[in-house]
Design an enzyme around this catalytic site. Sequence first.
Site, PDB file in Angstrom:
ATOM      1  N   PRO A   9       0.791  -1.226   0.000  1.00  0.00           N
ATOM      2  CA  PRO A   9       0.000   0.000   0.000  1.00  0.00           C
ATOM      3  C   PRO A   9       0.825   1.278   0.000  1.00  0.00           C
ATOM      4  O   PRO A   9       1.834   1.376   0.701  1.00  0.00           O
ATOM      5  CB  PRO A   9      -0.839  -0.104   1.281  1.00  0.00           C
ATOM      6  CG  PRO A   9      -0.133  -1.098   2.127  1.00  0.00           C
ATOM      7  CD  PRO A   9       0.530  -2.055   1.180  1.00  0.00           C
ATOM      8  N   ASN A  10       0.348   2.203  -0.802  1.00  0.00           N
ATOM      9  CA  ASN A  10       0.884   3.565  -0.905  1.00  0.00           C
ATOM     10  C   ASN A  10       2.217   3.663  -1.639  1.00  0.00           C
ATOM     11  O   ASN A  10       2.719   4.758  -1.876  1.00  0.00           O
ATOM     12  CB  ASN A  10       0.989   4.228   0.491  1.00  0.00           C
ATOM     13  CG  ASN A  10      -0.363   4.289   1.173  1.00  0.00           C
ATOM     14  OD1 ASN A  10      -1.315   4.802   0.590  1.00  0.00           O
ATOM     15  ND2 ASN A  10      -0.465   3.738   2.367  1.00  0.00           N
ATOM     16  N   ARG A  17       4.941  10.979  -2.359  1.00  0.00           N
ATOM     17  CA  ARG A  17       4.575  10.712  -0.980  1.00  0.00           C
ATOM     18  C   ARG A  17       5.763  10.980  -0.053  1.00  0.00           C
ATOM     19  O   ARG A  17       6.814  10.358  -0.208  1.00  0.00           O
ATOM     20  CB  ARG A  17       4.203   9.232  -0.928  1.00  0.00           C
ATOM     21  CG  ARG A  17       4.039   8.668   0.420  1.00  0.00           C
ATOM     22  CD  ARG A  17       4.035   7.151   0.357  1.00  0.00           C
ATOM     23  NE  ARG A  17       3.750   6.657   1.683  1.00  0.00           N
ATOM     24  CZ  ARG A  17       4.072   5.463   2.127  1.00  0.00           C
ATOM     25  NH1 ARG A  17       4.667   4.597   1.344  1.00  0.00           N
ATOM     26  NH2 ARG A  17       3.793   5.127   3.351  1.00  0.00           N
ATOM     27  N   TYR A  22      10.947   9.109   1.661  1.00  0.00           N
ATOM     28  CA  TYR A  22      11.003   8.054   0.644  1.00  0.00           C
ATOM     29  C   TYR A  22      11.692   8.457  -0.661  1.00  0.00           C
ATOM     30  O   TYR A  22      11.845   7.615  -1.550  1.00  0.00           O
ATOM     31  CB  TYR A  22       9.579   7.564   0.340  1.00  0.00           C
ATOM     32  CG  TYR A  22       8.889   6.975   1.550  1.00  0.00           C
ATOM     33  CD1 TYR A  22       9.392   5.835   2.177  1.00  0.00           C
ATOM     34  CD2 TYR A  22       7.745   7.562   2.091  1.00  0.00           C
ATOM     35  CE1 TYR A  22       8.779   5.294   3.296  1.00  0.00           C
ATOM     36  CE2 TYR A  22       7.114   7.024   3.209  1.00  0.00           C
ATOM     37  CZ  TYR A  22       7.636   5.901   3.802  1.00  0.00           C
ATOM     38  OH  TYR A  22       7.025   5.353   4.914  1.00  0.00           O
ATOM     39  N   ASN A  73       8.137  -5.341  -0.426  1.00  0.00           N
ATOM     40  CA  ASN A  73       7.934  -4.171   0.419  1.00  0.00           C
ATOM     41  C   ASN A  73       6.444  -4.135   0.725  1.00  0.00           C
ATOM     42  O   ASN A  73       5.637  -3.712  -0.107  1.00  0.00           O
ATOM     43  CB  ASN A  73       8.382  -2.875  -0.268  1.00  0.00           C
ATOM     44  CG  ASN A  73       8.317  -1.692   0.695  1.00  0.00           C
ATOM     45  OD1 ASN A  73       7.714  -1.784   1.768  1.00  0.00           O
ATOM     46  ND2 ASN A  73       8.941  -0.587   0.316  1.00  0.00           N
ATOM     47  N   ALA A  76       2.873  -0.582   5.098  1.00  0.00           N
ATOM     48  CA  ALA A  76       2.378  -0.630   6.478  1.00  0.00           C
ATOM     49  C   ALA A  76       1.855  -2.010   6.872  1.00  0.00           C
ATOM     50  O   ALA A  76       1.771  -2.320   8.068  1.00  0.00           O
ATOM     51  CB  ALA A  76       1.295   0.423   6.678  1.00  0.00           C
ATOM     52  N   GLU A  98      12.190  -9.210   2.916  1.00  0.00           N
ATOM     53  CA  GLU A  98      11.460  -8.007   3.337  1.00  0.00           C
ATOM     54  C   GLU A  98      12.329  -6.793   3.054  1.00  0.00           C
ATOM     55  O   GLU A  98      13.495  -6.768   3.436  1.00  0.00           O
ATOM     56  CB  GLU A  98      11.158  -8.103   4.838  1.00  0.00           C
ATOM     57  CG  GLU A  98      10.522  -6.840   5.408  1.00  0.00           C
ATOM     58  CD  GLU A  98      10.299  -6.906   6.924  1.00  0.00           C
ATOM     59  OE1 GLU A  98      10.168  -8.021   7.472  1.00  0.00           O
ATOM     60  OE2 GLU A  98      10.282  -5.839   7.553  1.00  0.00           O
ATOM     61  N   HIS A 100      12.555  -2.316   2.867  1.00  0.00           N
ATOM     62  CA  HIS A 100      12.003  -0.987   3.141  1.00  0.00           C
ATOM     63  C   HIS A 100      12.961   0.051   2.590  1.00  0.00           C
ATOM     64  O   HIS A 100      14.178  -0.116   2.703  1.00  0.00           O
ATOM     65  CB  HIS A 100      11.829  -0.765   4.649  1.00  0.00           C
ATOM     66  CG  HIS A 100      10.943  -1.793   5.272  1.00  0.00           C
ATOM     67  ND1 HIS A 100       9.580  -1.794   5.106  1.00  0.00           N
ATOM     68  CD2 HIS A 100      11.232  -2.891   6.005  1.00  0.00           C
ATOM     69  CE1 HIS A 100       9.068  -2.838   5.718  1.00  0.00           C
ATOM     70  NE2 HIS A 100      10.053  -3.528   6.270  1.00  0.00           N
ATOM     71  N   ARG A 107      12.463   5.195  13.066  1.00  0.00           N
ATOM     72  CA  ARG A 107      11.223   5.968  12.929  1.00  0.00           C
ATOM     73  C   ARG A 107      10.283   5.693  14.125  1.00  0.00           C
ATOM     74  O   ARG A 107      10.733   5.306  15.187  1.00  0.00           O
ATOM     75  CB  ARG A 107      10.591   5.644  11.572  1.00  0.00           C
ATOM     76  CG  ARG A 107      11.516   6.010  10.395  1.00  0.00           C
ATOM     77  CD  ARG A 107      10.885   5.724   9.058  1.00  0.00           C
ATOM     78  NE  ARG A 107       9.654   6.503   8.879  1.00  0.00           N
ATOM     79  CZ  ARG A 107       8.740   6.246   7.944  1.00  0.00           C
ATOM     80  NH1 ARG A 107       8.942   5.236   7.102  1.00  0.00           N
ATOM     81  NH2 ARG A 107       7.660   6.981   7.851  1.00  0.00           N
TER      82      ARG A 107
HETATM   83  C1  DQA Z   1       8.052   1.331   4.185  1.00  0.00           C
HETATM   84  C2  DQA Z   1       8.057   1.567   5.691  1.00  0.00           C
HETATM   85  C3  DQA Z   1       6.682   1.336   6.284  1.00  0.00           C
HETATM   86  O1  DQA Z   1       6.708   1.572   7.677  1.00  0.00           O
HETATM   87  C4  DQA Z   1       5.664   2.252   5.645  1.00  0.00           C
HETATM   88  O2  DQA Z   1       4.378   1.976   6.137  1.00  0.00           O
HETATM   89  C5  DQA Z   1       5.698   2.223   4.171  1.00  0.00           C
HETATM   90  C6  DQA Z   1       6.995   2.165   3.487  1.00  0.00           C
HETATM   91  C7  DQA Z   1       9.407   1.685   3.535  1.00  0.00           C
HETATM   92  O3  DQA Z   1       9.635   1.274   2.412  1.00  0.00           O
HETATM   93  O4  DQA Z   1      10.227   2.388   4.149  1.00  0.00           O
HETATM   94  O5  DQA Z   1       4.669   2.316   3.502  1.00  0.00           O
HETATM   95  O6  DQA Z   1       7.800  -0.044   3.939  1.00  0.00           O
END
Ligand code: DQA
Length: 144
Positions: A9-10, A17, A22, A73, A76, A98, A100, A107
């Site tokens: 998501p996102n 964003r 990011y 990735n 959240a 995994e 990020h 954070r």
């Molecule tokens: C993320 C870190 C997560 O905490 C966050 O919710 C994201 C992006 C990252 O790539 O740093 O959506 O996965």
Amino acid sequence: MKILVLNGPNLNLLGQREPGIYGRTGLEEILESLRRRYADRLELQTFQSNHEGALIDRLQQAHREGVEGVVLNAGAYTHTSIALHDAIRSVAPMPVVEVHLSNVHAREPFRHTSMIAAACRGVIGGFGADSYRLAIEALLAAHD
Ligand code: DQA
């Protein structure tokens, strides 16, 4: 080698964003640069969804189709999704890394917990868009 880069998501909004966290590079740009870099070595599949179930469906599909490694990735959902944890375990031994972009441990406290890390082969974070490349390198090294 077939690798799936799966984004949650996102992450479709990368570039716009919270660029201070990011970066200013869009998801498609990141994926295109990976496709170019690995064009002669990998069959790179990509998928992004804002929906938890769609990510699980895609992971199961990858397993059925013989994908040999997944860069995930989960956004959240990393911090909340037991369903994704179970899905990753369900497709074993297909390795899932995994990733990020940000260093989640530097954070908010709610980002310090991963529901999926224990089911994954390993975790890479904090290197911006390069986290994806590092995850692919890890999958390649484990495969050779
Ligand atoms: C993320 C870190 C997560 O905490 C966050 O919710 C994201 C992006 C990252 O790539 O740093 O959506 O996965």
